[in-house]
Motif scaffolding. Structure first.
Motif, short mmCIF file in Angstrom:
data_model
loop_
_atom_site.label_atom_id
_atom_site.label_comp_id
_atom_site.label_asym_id
_atom_site.label_seq_id
_atom_site.Cartn_x
_atom_site.Cartn_y
_atom_site.Cartn_z
N VAL A 600 0.83 -1.21 0.00
CA VAL A 600 0.00 0.00 0.00
C VAL A 600 0.86 1.26 0.00
CG1 VAL A 600 -1.76 1.28 1.30
CG2 VAL A 600 -1.89 -1.20 1.14
N GLY A 601 2.07 1.19 0.62
CA GLY A 601 2.89 2.38 0.75
C GLY A 601 2.50 3.24 1.94
N TRP A 602 1.91 2.60 2.93
CA TRP A 602 1.41 3.34 4.09
C TRP A 602 1.43 2.41 5.29
CZ3 TRP A 602 -0.45 8.39 4.64
CH2 TRP A 602 -1.12 8.68 5.82
N LEU A 603 1.84 2.89 6.44
CA LEU A 603 1.76 2.12 7.68
C LEU A 603 1.15 3.04 8.74
CD1 LEU A 603 2.43 -0.82 8.22
CD2 LEU A 603 4.58 -0.11 9.24
N LEU A 604 1.99 3.66 9.58
CA LEU A 604 1.49 4.72 10.45
C LEU A 604 1.38 6.03 9.69
CD1 LEU A 604 3.69 3.88 13.58
CD2 LEU A 604 1.31 3.23 13.16
N GLY A 605 2.07 6.07 8.59
CA GLY A 605 2.08 7.22 7.69
C GLY A 605 2.63 6.74 6.36
N PRO A 606 2.92 7.66 5.43
CA PRO A 606 3.44 7.23 4.12
C PRO A 606 4.81 6.58 4.25
CG PRO A 606 3.48 9.62 4.33
CD PRO A 606 2.72 9.12 5.51
N LEU A 607 5.06 5.55 3.42
CA LEU A 607 6.34 4.86 3.39
C LEU A 607 7.07 5.26 2.11
CD1 LEU A 607 5.38 1.20 4.46
CD2 LEU A 607 6.58 2.88 5.83
N ASN A 608 8.34 5.69 2.25
CA ASN A 608 9.13 5.95 1.05
C ASN A 608 9.74 4.64 0.55
OD1 ASN A 608 11.46 5.45 2.65
ND2 ASN A 608 11.47 7.60 3.31
N TRP A 609 10.36 4.69 -0.62
CA TRP A 609 10.85 3.44 -1.23
C TRP A 609 11.94 2.75 -0.40
CZ3 TRP A 609 8.59 0.32 -4.30
CH2 TRP A 609 7.61 0.80 -5.17
N PRO A 610 12.90 3.46 0.18
CA PRO A 610 13.88 2.76 1.03
C PRO A 610 13.21 2.02 2.19
CG PRO A 610 14.71 4.91 0.45
CD PRO A 610 13.30 4.87 -0.02
N GLU A 611 12.20 2.64 2.80
CA GLU A 611 11.49 1.98 3.90
C GLU A 611 10.74 0.75 3.41
OE1 GLU A 611 10.35 5.46 7.10
OE2 GLU A 611 9.21 5.38 5.24
N ARG A 612 10.14 0.85 2.25
CA ARG A 612 9.40 -0.29 1.71
C ARG A 612 10.35 -1.45 1.40
NH1 ARG A 612 5.15 2.67 -2.43
NH2 ARG A 612 4.18 0.60 -2.58
N ILE A 613 11.53 -1.15 0.92
CA ILE A 613 12.51 -2.21 0.63
C ILE A 613 12.96 -2.89 1.92
CG2 ILE A 613 14.85 -2.64 -0.23
CD1 ILE A 613 14.33 -0.40 -2.30
N VAL A 614 13.24 -2.09 2.96
CA VAL A 614 13.66 -2.66 4.24
C VAL A 614 12.54 -3.53 4.82
CG1 VAL A 614 14.28 -2.11 6.63
CG2 VAL A 614 15.29 -0.81 4.74
N ALA A 615 11.29 -3.05 4.76
CA ALA A 615 10.16 -3.82 5.27
C ALA A 615 9.99 -5.12 4.50
CB ALA A 615 8.88 -3.00 5.19
#
Length: 658
Positions: A600-615
């Motif tokens: 979705v690109g969202w968790l507690l707030g928007p997720l950027n691409w580096p965060e999405r890759i780490v997740a």
């Protein structure tokens, strides 16, 4: 209507009293399927020529379906040595089954089955190692028509005994108002929350899956209400259709009824049906938790709200109004988990449903105390009086209630509901039954020629170097087959080839078959065909391909959980310790939570691409289950969640200060 009612009556008679040999029941069952299929499609065509041909083909199919009944003893005496009449009838019935499938299900399944049939005849000329010893025409026809390895094999046995009863059970509950109850329960509990309409779809479709186990049927029933509701509150049409399609397909893995494949699986691997239901429970909850979570995140990303609380019905009020509809489902669960056969549990639960539905209009015409006594008598008979005597008493009670409905106000409308439910059950069983009959030709070919053993050996050879590669090949086979054929033949073909191979590689037998089952279901969400998305498309007003791609993103757990179960069988309660099951389920929740944020690109707030890759990396480590991957995955997950929480909170504080 008359044919459908006769079909349902025959199935109820044979299920309750078992008056006929199994082979005769299977044959007549196929005869009814052919008659109903050809005549129903012919009447819908509008062409006089099509109607005439449909009635002729259907009538021929039904009459030939009586062949095993009329000549039952003769066929036993000349087993293995078919007469000319046997061969002629066998060829005609096989052709009719192929033609019925073509008209009802399209070309894909008949083509695949036809290729297997050609292999049975001409496989002796195939190159090594695909060749087999020669079989003459009589041997192949005998395998496909006269034995229990072809058209009248395990699949049609399950269709004629278990599946039909449970489809009828779901049809009665739907006609009695179970859809309204489930919708009101969902609206009353989550309708007012963030993204409430989407969550209503997940809960309502999940509950419907407990009684009918049909994904496409769920889409066209609950979807008529949930998809427009989601669109009205801001969900994009493709996302609304995808949520409904994904939730509805999950009904096939939701105990206690599940999909038709679960009953076939129980017969195929010779385990009690309840074991399959128990093994499916945690993965099913994880599946729906994923869909629910993605809907919640999508609502947060777009700022979607729920319904005003005053517009939501009371969940307790809905239960007080329709509580009696839950009782047959409760009895079904109790009987299944008490060790009774699915046939008996389905018969008794269906009878109790009929009693409850027929008794409803009498509530305003007779004292409540008398109605309560009548109900508890019916429930006691269904739960305690087993065998033919108990069934006879239930039948007598139903007859008395039918007579009562003719006398009291509102009773005739209730009889119409029961009549329509019987007809709906037969019609809903039609595609399942036809697919079961036709796929018997594949099973017959595999058992006759030994083709399954060759493919299984190939998968085992690959798996000795990489189990993951074998699993990926099996998954691709399920998804590719699923683009053209329903879940039932998909499961039968793939499990016949890959199931034994995965078991030989150390995967528990039940887990290997559940792996195939899951990806057979996911095929109905996966483009380019995506049957569930196709059913949702006209309701949502969005292209079915877009719905299909969105559904695969929402249903990420459906692709991840089967792999987790293979590497950690405790997820399906196949381990020795409940602590292991709790630990694996905990890992799975974290993994699907992270995957939801990634998609979705969202968790507690928007997720950027580096965060999405780490997740995504953290979630993958939790799935792989290799040495120290759990530790790395849990550690990385904790770091990621802590970082994301801090960043989101800092951003909120900055905005507040500004």
């Amino acid at each position: 209507m008359a044919i459908a009612l006769a079909f349902s009556t025959f199935q109820l008679w044979t299920a309750a009293l078992s008056p006929l040999p199994s082979m005769v029941v299977r044959s007549v069952h196929v005869g009814f399927l052919l008659l109903l299929c050809f005549t129903l499609l012919a009447e819908r065509s509008g062409s006089r020529t099509a109607r005439l041909s449909g009635w002729l083909l259907g009538g021929a199919g039904f009459l030939l379906g009586l062949y095993h009944w009329i000549f039952y003893e003769d066929l036993i005496l000349r087993a293995g040595d078919p007469s000319t009449a046997d061969l002629v009838v066998g060829v005609i019935v096989t052709v009719l089954v192929f033609e019925a499938s073509r008209r009802l299900l399209g070309l894909a399944l008949p083509i695949i089955c036809g290729l297997f049939l050609l292999y049975a005849f001409f496989g002796e000329y195939a190159p090594y190692p695909l060749d087999h010893r020669p079989y003459d025409f009589a041997q192949v026809v005998d395998q496909m028509f006269l034995g229990t390895e072809g058209i009248y094999g395990t699949a049609i046995y399950v269709s004629s005994s278990f599946i039909f009863l449970f489809i009828l059970f779901g049809a009665f509950l739907e006609r009695a108002g179970m859809i309204r109850l489930f919708n009101d329960l969902a609206l009353g509990t989550v309708g007012h929350t963030q993204g409430g309409p989407g969550k209503v779809s997940v809960i309502s479709s999940g509950l419907m899956g407990t009684i009918n186990g049909s994904g496409v049927a769920n889409v066209v029933t609950t979807g008529q209400f949930t998809i427009p509701l989601m669109k009205r509150f801001g969900y994009k049409p493709a996302f609304a259709g995808a949520v409904e399609a994904t939730s509805s397909m999950g009904g096939q893995i939701m105990p206690p009824v599940m999909g038709a494949v679960a009953f076939i699986m129980a017969e195929t691997i010779d385990v009690p049906y309840v074991d399959i239901a128990v093994a499916a429970a945690i993965p099913a909850l994880l599946y729906f938790a994923t869909v629910f979570w993605v809907v919640h995140l999508e609502a947060g990303r777009h700022g979607l709200v729920g319904l005003p609380k005053e517009e939501c019905p009371s969940a307790l009020g809905a239960l007080r109004r329709d509580w009696y509809l839950i009782l047959p489902l409760a009895v079904l669960v109790w009987l299944l988990f008490s060790g009774y056969t699915p046939m008996f549990a389905g018969t008794v639960s269906l009878a109790l449903t009929a009693l409850v539905v027929l008794g409803r209009p009498l509530a305003g015409s007779i004292p409540v105390s008398a109605l309560r006594i009548l109900f508890w008598v019916a429930l006691g008979v269904g739960a305690a009086s087993f065998g033919r005597y108990g069934i006879a008493v239930i039948a007598l009670l139903i007859l008395l209630l039918v007579l009562g409905c003719l006398l009291f106000a509102g009773g005739r409308a209730t009889l119409v509901i029961c009549r329509d439910a019987l007809a709906d059950g037969a019609r809903h069983a039609l595609p399942v039954g036809i697919a079961c009959a036709l796929v018997g030709t594949i099973v017959g070919t595999l058992t006759l020629t030994g083709l399954a053993s060759n493919f299984a050996g190939w998968i085992v050879d690959i798996g000795q170097n990489s189990l993951l590669l074998s699993l990926l090949l099996t998954m691709l086979a399920c998804l590719v087959l699923g683009t053209g054929i329903p879940t039932i033949p998909n499961y039968i073909i793939t499990s016949s080839i890959a199931g034994p191979a995965l078991a030989e590689l150390g995967v528990p037998l039940l887990v290997s078959h559940m792996f195939v089952f899951y990806f057979g279901i996911m095929a109905d969400l996966t483009p380019p065909v995506a049957l569930a998305a196709l059913a949702a498309s006209p309701i949502a007003g969005a292209p079915h391909m877009r719905i299909g791609f969105t559904a695969t993103r929402i249903a990420i757990a459906g692709y991840v959980v089967p792999f987790m179960a293979v590497y950690s069988p405790a997820l399906m309660l196949q381990g020795d310790s409940y602590a292991a099951t709790v630990y694996v389920a905990f890992k799975a929740l974290i993994a699907i939570g992270l995957w939801g944020g990634v998609t979705v690109g969202w968790l507690l707030g928007p997720l950027n691409w580096p965060e999405r890759i780490v997740a995504a990396v953290a979630a993958t480590l939790l799935v792989v289950a290799l040495p120290i991957t759990d530790e790395l995955g849990l550690g990385l997950s904790a770091l990621f969640i802590g970082w994301h929480w801090w960043r989101t909170r800092s951003r909120s504080a900055s905005r507040s200060a500004a």
